[in-house]
Design a protein around this motif. Structure first.
Motif, PDB file in Angstrom:
ATOM      1  N   GLU A   4      -9.696  -3.664  -0.855  1.00  9.90           N
ATOM      2  CA  GLU A   4      -8.786  -3.467  -1.979  1.00  9.90           C
ATOM      3  C   GLU A   4      -8.879  -2.055  -2.548  1.00  9.90           C
ATOM      4  O   GLU A   4      -7.874  -1.409  -2.798  1.00  9.90           O
ATOM      5  CB  GLU A   4      -9.082  -4.489  -3.073  1.00  9.90           C
ATOM      6  CG  GLU A   4      -8.037  -4.495  -4.169  1.00  9.90           C
ATOM      7  CD  GLU A   4      -8.264  -5.627  -5.149  1.00  9.90           C
ATOM      8  OE1 GLU A   4      -8.159  -5.366  -6.362  1.00  9.90           O
ATOM      9  OE2 GLU A   4      -8.546  -6.749  -4.710  1.00  9.90           O
ATOM     10  N   ILE A   5     -10.082  -1.536  -2.733  1.00 10.12           N
ATOM     11  CA  ILE A   5     -10.206  -0.197  -3.319  1.00 10.12           C
ATOM     12  C   ILE A   5      -9.943   0.901  -2.292  1.00 10.12           C
ATOM     13  O   ILE A   5      -9.709   2.045  -2.658  1.00 10.12           O
ATOM     14  CB  ILE A   5     -11.581   0.027  -3.982  1.00 10.12           C
ATOM     15  CG1 ILE A   5     -12.713  -0.075  -2.972  1.00 10.12           C
ATOM     16  CG2 ILE A   5     -11.788  -0.922  -5.136  1.00 10.12           C
ATOM     17  CD1 ILE A   5     -14.071   0.284  -3.526  1.00 10.12           C
ATOM     18  N   SER A   6      -9.948   0.550  -1.004  1.00 11.68           N
ATOM     19  CA  SER A   6      -9.733   1.535   0.044  1.00 11.68           C
ATOM     20  C   SER A   6      -8.265   1.741   0.376  1.00 11.68           C
ATOM     21  O   SER A   6      -7.925   2.647   1.126  1.00 11.68           O
ATOM     22  CB  SER A   6     -10.481   1.123   1.319  1.00 11.68           C
ATOM     23  OG  SER A   6     -11.856   1.038   1.066  1.00 11.68           O
ATOM     24  N   GLU A   7      -7.387   0.913  -0.137  1.00  9.29           N
ATOM     25  CA  GLU A   7      -5.965   1.054   0.153  1.00  9.29           C
ATOM     26  C   GLU A   7      -5.414   2.335  -0.450  1.00  9.29           C
ATOM     27  O   GLU A   7      -5.795   2.748  -1.538  1.00  9.29           O
ATOM     28  CB  GLU A   7      -5.187  -0.137  -0.426  1.00  9.29           C
ATOM     29  CG  GLU A   7      -5.486  -1.451   0.249  1.00  9.29           C
ATOM     30  CD  GLU A   7      -4.766  -2.613  -0.397  1.00  9.29           C
ATOM     31  OE1 GLU A   7      -3.885  -2.388  -1.255  1.00  9.29           O
ATOM     32  OE2 GLU A   7      -5.093  -3.758  -0.057  1.00  9.29           O
ATOM     33  N   SER A   8      -4.499   2.988   0.293  1.00  9.35           N
ATOM     34  CA  SER A   8      -3.850   4.189  -0.224  1.00  9.35           C
ATOM     35  C   SER A   8      -3.005   3.822  -1.445  1.00  9.35           C
ATOM     36  O   SER A   8      -2.402   2.762  -1.501  1.00  9.35           O
ATOM     37  CB  SER A   8      -2.967   4.824   0.842  1.00  9.35           C
ATOM     38  OG  SER A   8      -3.752   5.268   1.914  1.00  9.35           O
ATOM     39  N   LYS A   9      -2.972   4.693  -2.417  1.00  5.43           N
ATOM     40  CA  LYS A   9      -2.208   4.469  -3.647  1.00  5.43           C
ATOM     41  C   LYS A   9      -1.201   5.601  -3.821  1.00  5.43           C
ATOM     42  O   LYS A   9      -1.471   6.744  -3.468  1.00  5.43           O
ATOM     43  CB  LYS A   9      -3.127   4.451  -4.870  1.00  5.43           C
ATOM     44  CG  LYS A   9      -4.319   3.532  -4.748  1.00  5.43           C
ATOM     45  CD  LYS A   9      -3.921   2.084  -4.845  1.00  5.43           C
ATOM     46  CE  LYS A   9      -5.185   1.251  -4.886  1.00  5.43           C
ATOM     47  NZ  LYS A   9      -5.127   0.015  -4.243  1.00  5.43           N
ATOM     48  N   LYS A  10      -0.068   5.292  -4.377  1.00  5.40           N
ATOM     49  CA  LYS A  10       0.928   6.316  -4.677  1.00  5.40           C
ATOM     50  C   LYS A  10       1.052   6.439  -6.189  1.00  5.40           C
ATOM     51  O   LYS A  10       1.119   5.442  -6.884  1.00  5.40           O
ATOM     52  CB  LYS A  10       2.262   5.968  -4.049  1.00  5.40           C
ATOM     53  CG  LYS A  10       2.204   5.984  -2.532  1.00  5.40           C
ATOM     54  CD  LYS A  10       3.585   5.996  -1.924  1.00  5.40           C
ATOM     55  CE  LYS A  10       3.450   5.812  -0.447  1.00  5.40           C
ATOM     56  NZ  LYS A  10       3.632   6.946   0.331  1.00  5.40           N
ATOM     57  N   GLN A  11       1.043   7.666  -6.666  1.00  5.61           N
ATOM     58  CA  GLN A  11       1.186   7.944  -8.088  1.00  5.61           C
ATOM     59  C   GLN A  11       2.335   8.928  -8.271  1.00  5.61           C
ATOM     60  O   GLN A  11       2.657   9.698  -7.373  1.00  5.61           O
ATOM     61  CB  GLN A  11      -0.100   8.563  -8.654  1.00  5.61           C
ATOM     62  CG  GLN A  11      -1.302   7.665  -8.569  1.00  5.61           C
ATOM     63  CD  GLN A  11      -1.215   6.520  -9.556  1.00  5.61           C
ATOM     64  OE1 GLN A  11      -0.771   6.685 -10.676  1.00  5.61           O
ATOM     65  NE2 GLN A  11      -1.646   5.353  -9.124  1.00  5.61           N
ATOM     66  N   ASN A  12       2.923   8.929  -9.457  1.00  9.24           N
ATOM     67  CA  ASN A  12       3.980   9.873  -9.770  1.00  9.24           C
ATOM     68  C   ASN A  12       3.603  10.608 -11.045  1.00  9.24           C
ATOM     69  O   ASN A  12       3.394   9.993 -12.082  1.00  9.24           O
ATOM     70  CB  ASN A  12       5.314   9.140  -9.946  1.00  9.24           C
ATOM     71  CG  ASN A  12       6.459  10.090 -10.135  1.00  9.24           C
ATOM     72  OD1 ASN A  12       6.546  10.775 -11.149  1.00  9.24           O
ATOM     73  ND2 ASN A  12       7.347  10.146  -9.156  1.00  9.24           N
ATOM     74  N   PHE A  13       3.497  11.924 -10.941  1.00  6.69           N
ATOM     75  CA  PHE A  13       3.175  12.768 -12.088  1.00  6.69           C
ATOM     76  C   PHE A  13       4.269  13.812 -12.228  1.00  6.69           C
ATOM     77  O   PHE A  13       4.526  14.592 -11.304  1.00  6.69           O
ATOM     78  CB  PHE A  13       1.824  13.475 -11.900  1.00  6.69           C
ATOM     79  CG  PHE A  13       0.667  12.529 -11.805  1.00  6.69           C
ATOM     80  CD1 PHE A  13       0.122  11.968 -12.955  1.00  6.69           C
ATOM     81  CD2 PHE A  13       0.133  12.189 -10.584  1.00  6.69           C
ATOM     82  CE1 PHE A  13      -0.939  11.094 -12.880  1.00  6.69           C
ATOM     83  CE2 PHE A  13      -0.935  11.311 -10.498  1.00  6.69           C
ATOM     84  CZ  PHE A  13      -1.479  10.762 -11.647  1.00  6.69           C
TER      85      PHE A  13
END
Length: 83
Positions: A4-13
């Motif tokens: 779960e913590i190793s999954e890639s995440k997408k963020q928008n800034f």
């Protein structure tokens, strides 16, 4: 949990998409008698004494004052390891 913590995440800034990718995962069983670590005398957070040998990379910086271990958030503001 590691998956779960190793999954890639997408963020928008500021309308810019940023992809946060997994780099590595490791674990260490903290043992007070074998490692330079302990719980902060004030808040209880695990920390390592950066002023002693064998400080543990990856856990909170800390230091011992008057025989009591403190994490970087609980050290006096003027201490070199304080946040």
């Amino acid at each position: 949990m590691t998956n779960e913590i190793s999954e890639s995440k997408k963020q928008n800034f500021d309308d810019i998409d940023i992809s946060l990718e997994w780099n590595s995962t490791s674990s260490l069983m903290l043992d007070l008698s074998s490692y330079n670590c302990g719980k902060c005398s004030f808040c209880g957070q695990w920390t390592t004494d950066r002023e002693k040998t064998n400080a543990i990379e990856g856990i909170c910086n800390g230091s011992t004052i008057d025989g009591r271990l403190f994490c970087d958030e609980c050290l006096p503001n003027n201490h070199r390891w304080a946040l």
